[in-house]
Write a protein that holds these residues in place. Sequence first.
Motif, mmCIF file in Angstrom:
data_model
loop_
_atom_site.group_PDB
_atom_site.id
_atom_site.type_symbol
_atom_site.label_atom_id
_atom_site.label_comp_id
_atom_site.label_asym_id
_atom_site.label_seq_id
_atom_site.Cartn_x
_atom_site.Cartn_y
_atom_site.Cartn_z
ATOM 1 N N LEU A 9 21.403 0.902 -82.795
ATOM 2 C CA LEU A 9 22.337 0.820 -83.917
ATOM 3 C C LEU A 9 23.637 0.137 -83.489
ATOM 4 C CD1 LEU A 9 22.920 1.596 -86.870
ATOM 5 C CD2 LEU A 9 23.728 3.804 -86.045
ATOM 6 N N THR A 10 24.321 0.713 -82.519
ATOM 7 C CA THR A 10 25.582 0.153 -82.036
ATOM 8 C C THR A 10 25.946 0.802 -80.706
ATOM 9 O OG1 THR A 10 27.881 -0.382 -82.626
ATOM 10 C CG2 THR A 10 27.082 1.812 -83.244
ATOM 11 N N ALA A 11 26.978 0.263 -80.053
ATOM 12 C CA ALA A 11 27.447 0.836 -78.791
ATOM 13 C C ALA A 11 28.886 0.412 -78.547
ATOM 14 C CB ALA A 11 26.558 0.378 -77.639
ATOM 15 N N HIS A 12 29.608 1.233 -77.795
ATOM 16 C CA HIS A 12 30.974 0.907 -77.368
ATOM 17 C C HIS A 12 31.265 1.650 -76.072
ATOM 18 C CE1 HIS A 12 31.481 4.588 -79.802
ATOM 19 N NE2 HIS A 12 32.350 4.899 -78.856
ATOM 20 N N PHE A 13 32.233 1.144 -75.329
ATOM 21 C CA PHE A 13 32.648 1.851 -74.119
ATOM 22 C C PHE A 13 33.332 3.151 -74.548
ATOM 23 C CE2 PHE A 13 32.494 -2.500 -72.410
ATOM 24 C CZ PHE A 13 31.720 -2.282 -71.283
ATOM 25 N N SER A 14 33.105 4.204 -73.762
ATOM 26 C CA SER A 14 33.655 5.502 -74.148
ATOM 27 C C SER A 14 34.760 5.990 -73.221
ATOM 28 C CB SER A 14 32.537 6.552 -74.223
ATOM 29 O OG SER A 14 31.925 6.708 -72.956
ATOM 30 N N ASN A 15 35.143 5.182 -72.240
ATOM 31 C CA ASN A 15 36.257 5.573 -71.376
ATOM 32 C C ASN A 15 37.135 4.352 -71.086
ATOM 33 O OD1 ASN A 15 34.557 4.194 -69.619
ATOM 34 N ND2 ASN A 15 34.565 5.759 -68.035
ATOM 35 N N ARG A 18 36.003 1.617 -68.717
ATOM 36 C CA ARG A 18 34.871 0.804 -69.204
ATOM 37 C C ARG A 18 33.663 0.931 -68.266
ATOM 38 N NH1 ARG A 18 38.272 0.494 -73.014
ATOM 39 N NH2 ARG A 18 38.873 -1.437 -74.015
ATOM 40 N N THR A 19 33.402 2.160 -67.826
ATOM 41 C CA THR A 19 32.261 2.401 -66.945
ATOM 42 C C THR A 19 31.148 3.178 -67.638
ATOM 43 O OG1 THR A 19 33.289 4.415 -66.085
ATOM 44 C CG2 THR A 19 33.662 2.360 -64.845
ATOM 45 N N THR A 20 31.439 3.698 -68.828
ATOM 46 C CA THR A 20 30.444 4.460 -69.573
ATOM 47 C C THR A 20 30.348 3.909 -70.987
ATOM 48 O OG1 THR A 20 31.018 6.427 -68.299
ATOM 49 C CG2 THR A 20 29.751 6.779 -70.309
ATOM 50 N N VAL A 21 29.127 3.774 -71.466
ATOM 51 C CA VAL A 21 28.886 3.259 -72.815
ATOM 52 C C VAL A 21 28.266 4.374 -73.650
ATOM 53 C CG1 VAL A 21 27.577 1.601 -74.196
ATOM 54 C CG2 VAL A 21 28.566 0.903 -72.003
ATOM 55 N N THR A 52 19.893 -5.886 -73.468
ATOM 56 C CA THR A 52 18.932 -6.667 -74.258
ATOM 57 C C THR A 52 19.200 -6.484 -75.753
ATOM 58 O OG1 THR A 52 17.229 -4.925 -74.361
ATOM 59 C CG2 THR A 52 17.149 -6.453 -72.475
ATOM 60 N N HIS A 53 20.034 -5.479 -76.101
ATOM 61 C CA HIS A 53 20.363 -5.191 -77.507
ATOM 62 C C HIS A 53 21.778 -5.638 -77.884
ATOM 63 C CE1 HIS A 53 16.759 -2.758 -78.091
ATOM 64 N NE2 HIS A 53 16.994 -2.219 -76.911
ATOM 65 N N ILE A 54 22.664 -5.726 -76.905
ATOM 66 C CA ILE A 54 24.067 -6.065 -77.177
ATOM 67 C C ILE A 54 24.665 -6.746 -75.951
ATOM 68 C CG2 ILE A 54 24.919 -3.790 -76.425
ATOM 69 C CD1 ILE A 54 27.021 -3.982 -78.715
ATOM 70 N N ASP A 55 25.546 -7.724 -76.194
ATOM 71 C CA ASP A 55 26.173 -8.406 -75.047
ATOM 72 C C ASP A 55 27.532 -7.764 -74.732
ATOM 73 O OD1 ASP A 55 28.298 -9.738 -76.599
ATOM 74 O OD2 ASP A 55 26.685 -11.006 -77.383
ATOM 75 N N ILE A 56 28.086 -8.120 -73.602
ATOM 76 C CA ILE A 56 29.348 -7.534 -73.123
ATOM 77 C C ILE A 56 30.494 -7.785 -74.101
ATOM 78 C CG2 ILE A 56 31.090 -7.607 -71.282
ATOM 79 C CD1 ILE A 56 28.631 -6.261 -70.313
ATOM 80 N N ASP A 57 30.594 -9.021 -74.615
ATOM 81 C CA ASP A 57 31.671 -9.331 -75.562
ATOM 82 C C ASP A 57 31.603 -8.435 -76.795
ATOM 83 O OD1 ASP A 57 32.745 -11.271 -73.919
ATOM 84 O OD2 ASP A 57 31.735 -12.941 -74.945
ATOM 85 N N SER A 58 30.400 -8.222 -77.289
ATOM 86 C CA SER A 58 30.234 -7.353 -78.466
ATOM 87 C C SER A 58 30.592 -5.912 -78.126
ATOM 88 C CB SER A 58 28.805 -7.428 -78.996
ATOM 89 O OG SER A 58 28.523 -8.738 -79.444
ATOM 90 N N LEU A 59 30.266 -5.484 -76.917
ATOM 91 C CA LEU A 59 30.653 -4.133 -76.483
ATOM 92 C C LEU A 59 32.174 -3.977 -76.496
ATOM 93 C CD1 LEU A 59 28.372 -3.102 -73.477
ATOM 94 C CD2 LEU A 59 28.846 -1.776 -75.524
ATOM 95 N N HIS A 60 32.868 -4.976 -75.969
ATOM 96 C CA HIS A 60 34.340 -4.920 -75.954
ATOM 97 C C HIS A 60 34.901 -4.950 -77.380
ATOM 98 C CE1 HIS A 60 35.203 -4.852 -71.700
ATOM 99 N NE2 HIS A 60 34.273 -5.778 -71.499
ATOM 100 N N GLU A 61 34.356 -5.786 -78.228
ATOM 101 C CA GLU A 61 34.817 -5.846 -79.620
ATOM 102 C C GLU A 61 34.540 -4.523 -80.336
ATOM 103 O OE1 GLU A 61 36.516 -6.955 -83.160
ATOM 104 O OE2 GLU A 61 36.738 -7.877 -81.187
#
Length: 164
Positions: A9-15, A18-21, A52-61
């Motif tokens: 569905l989605t993901a983001h860093f949680s700390n 930026r070591t935990t997603v 494989t589901h999300i790239d780093i830039d999208s994680l940061h955004e």
Amino acid sequence: MAIPGHDFLTAHFSNNERTTVESYWVTPDGLETRVEYIEANPEDTAWKKLLTHIDIDSLHENTYQHIKTQNNIFKDDVVKIAKERGLIHDLSNLNDVDNMNLVVQFIFGEFNEEKDKEKLFMFKLKLFEVTKIKTSKNRAMKAKMRKAQNILDVIKAAIEILEE
């Protein structure tokens, strides 16, 4: 690691480091959502699978948007609680009886010189922003406003300036 029987569905860093997603996975029928915490470690299999589901830039955004949303929710909650407790008031509707009561209480209520010193100071500052008071050449009345020891005396001096 993808959760079996679930779609990403989605993901983001949680700390902050930026070591935990924090990743969200939903069942195909959309009725169940699960959260999985993944270490952002290039050696970790779950991390590799997540990428494989999300790239780093999208994680940061997503992280930025998540933080922004959470901050807005927090601010809204603080304002709601403050209003419920009578700590702040919306004076945009002066026809509201409660707001009129606030204005009357502010002007004619008991004034404690020590307790209300800050309130008096802020009120004077706001009055000095009124164009007619700011541009007035009547230094004696402006001094009277500055030296006033209560709300009513400040208002009296301001009215004298405005009626010139």
